[in-house]
Structures are given as structure tokens and as C-alpha cells.
Scaffold this motif. Sequence first.
Motif: not given
Length: 161
Positions: A89-99
Amino acid sequence: MDKPKTESVELFRLMDRVRRAWLSVTPHETLNKSQFATLLAIFRKSGQCNEAEGEQNCSITPSALAEAMHQSRPALSQRIHALEEMGYVERVSDPTDRRVVGVRLTKKGVQVLSRAKERFDGILFRAMEQLGPENAETLVTLLAELADALEAAVEPQTTGE
């Protein structure tokens, strides 16, 4: 000994046998059942994504995953970390909210999940095949009813009634 007590002792003994047999079932040489379940839950979220959403949105937040799996956030966080170290698995930032950070399967994770699911399904299929279709269906129905009954029997104890 009266019949209900004898039946409860026998049920306990049989459930313990099932528990021991269940412990010996491993979905994959590198995954335990809880890791397998986590990958499967993440995959289910990914399967709900459509191409228009893009790969970035095919992730699930650890909080949403914990809720979906009915598990504590800390326990799930440790499992996600282990799966991340394995490269599944990998962690990814939400493209609309980087938090907001989600998790998704890697290509390696999809491959190992596919192999694990195939092995796991094969083991369960062989076990259920020995029972025959009618008994297998009855078993599933009765286990669901037993789970409901046990949850109902324990619930008053946990709520302090």
C-alpha cells in the motif's frame, strides 16, 4: 448434566476446533488474515472508483477504513504501516485537500491480493465442497444467526444493564 449445559460445552469445544483450524489458514505466505482483510477492504474502495475519478481518488482515509472494518484506528494504523513497508500500500494526498491522506494498493499490492484471494478462496471452496451445497448454505445461515444471537446476548453485559 442437563442438555443445555451439555450442548454449550459441545458448542464451545467445536468452536475451539474451528478457531484452531481457522488459525492455520494463511491467505498468502507474506500476509496474515488481518493484513489480507485490510488489503481487501482497500481494494473494495478502489473497485468503486471509476476512470473519471482518476487513480488519486481511488484511496480511502485510514479513519474511513477503520470505520468500514469496525476496528480501532491505532490497530489499523500499525497494519497499514506494515503493509506500506511490504510495498503493498501507499499513502497518497487528496488532490483537492492536501491535508487529507488516503491509502491505496500499489501494483505489488494488487498482485499479492489477487494471489492471496485465489489461495484463500481455494481453501474455503474445498472445505465447503466437502460439506455439500445444502449443508454449506445451512452452515452460512446458521453462523449468521449464531453471530446475531451471541452479539445480542453479550450486548446487555457491555452496556451495563
